[in-house]
Scaffold this motif. Structure first.
Motif, PDB file in Angstrom:
ATOM      1  N   TYR A  18     -38.097   6.516 -12.454  1.00 34.83           N
ATOM      2  CA  TYR A  18     -39.023   5.568 -13.089  1.00 34.83           C
ATOM      3  C   TYR A  18     -38.603   4.128 -12.776  1.00 34.83           C
ATOM      4  N   ASN A  19     -37.308   3.867 -12.907  1.00 35.61           N
ATOM      5  CA  ASN A  19     -36.773   2.541 -12.612  1.00 35.61           C
ATOM      6  C   ASN A  19     -37.022   2.149 -11.168  1.00 35.61           C
ATOM      7  N   PHE A  20     -36.827   3.077 -10.269  1.00 33.31           N
ATOM      8  CA  PHE A  20     -37.009   2.810  -8.843  1.00 33.31           C
ATOM      9  C   PHE A  20     -38.445   2.383  -8.553  1.00 33.31           C
ATOM     10  N   PHE A  21     -39.412   3.147  -9.079  1.00 34.07           N
ATOM     11  CA  PHE A  21     -40.804   2.819  -8.826  1.00 34.07           C
ATOM     12  C   PHE A  21     -41.242   1.569  -9.572  1.00 34.07           C
ATOM     13  N   LYS A  22     -40.696   1.337 -10.742  1.00 30.53           N
ATOM     14  CA  LYS A  22     -41.028   0.145 -11.515  1.00 30.53           C
ATOM     15  C   LYS A  22     -40.529  -1.119 -10.783  1.00 30.53           C
ATOM     16  N   ALA A  23     -39.344  -1.032 -10.203  1.00 30.93           N
ATOM     17  CA  ALA A  23     -38.776  -2.185  -9.492  1.00 30.93           C
ATOM     18  C   ALA A  23     -39.546  -2.470  -8.208  1.00 30.93           C
ATOM     19  N   ARG A  24     -40.105  -1.469  -7.577  1.00 31.26           N
ATOM     20  CA  ARG A  24     -40.855  -1.672  -6.340  1.00 31.26           C
ATOM     21  C   ARG A  24     -42.180  -2.361  -6.583  1.00 31.26           C
ATOM     22  N   ASP A  25     -42.758  -2.207  -7.780  1.00 27.72           N
ATOM     23  CA  ASP A  25     -44.049  -2.815  -8.112  1.00 27.72           C
ATOM     24  C   ASP A  25     -43.937  -4.319  -8.305  1.00 27.72           C
TER      25      ASP A  25
END
Length: 50
Positions: free
Chosen positions: A42-49
């Motif tokens: 979740y953190n990984f995808f949130k940071a990419r946004d």
């Protein structure tokens, strides 16, 4: 917010490793690991946004 989530991931993985070494809590350890992995993803995808 990201710092808090990464902190939670680190704590959960640490508890998982401790339980793995000491053979405590049985299947609960694997549930904790799954939660840690889910938070990391979740953190990984949130940071990419951002």
């Amino acid at each position: 917010m990201l710092g808090i989530l990464w902190g939670i991931v680190v704590v959960l993985v640490a508890f998982w490793a401790l339980g793995l070494v000491l053979h405590i809590a049985g299947n609960l350890i694997h549930a904790v690991l799954l939660i840690a992995i889910a938070l990391a993803i979740y953190n990984f995808f949130k940071a990419r946004d951002v």
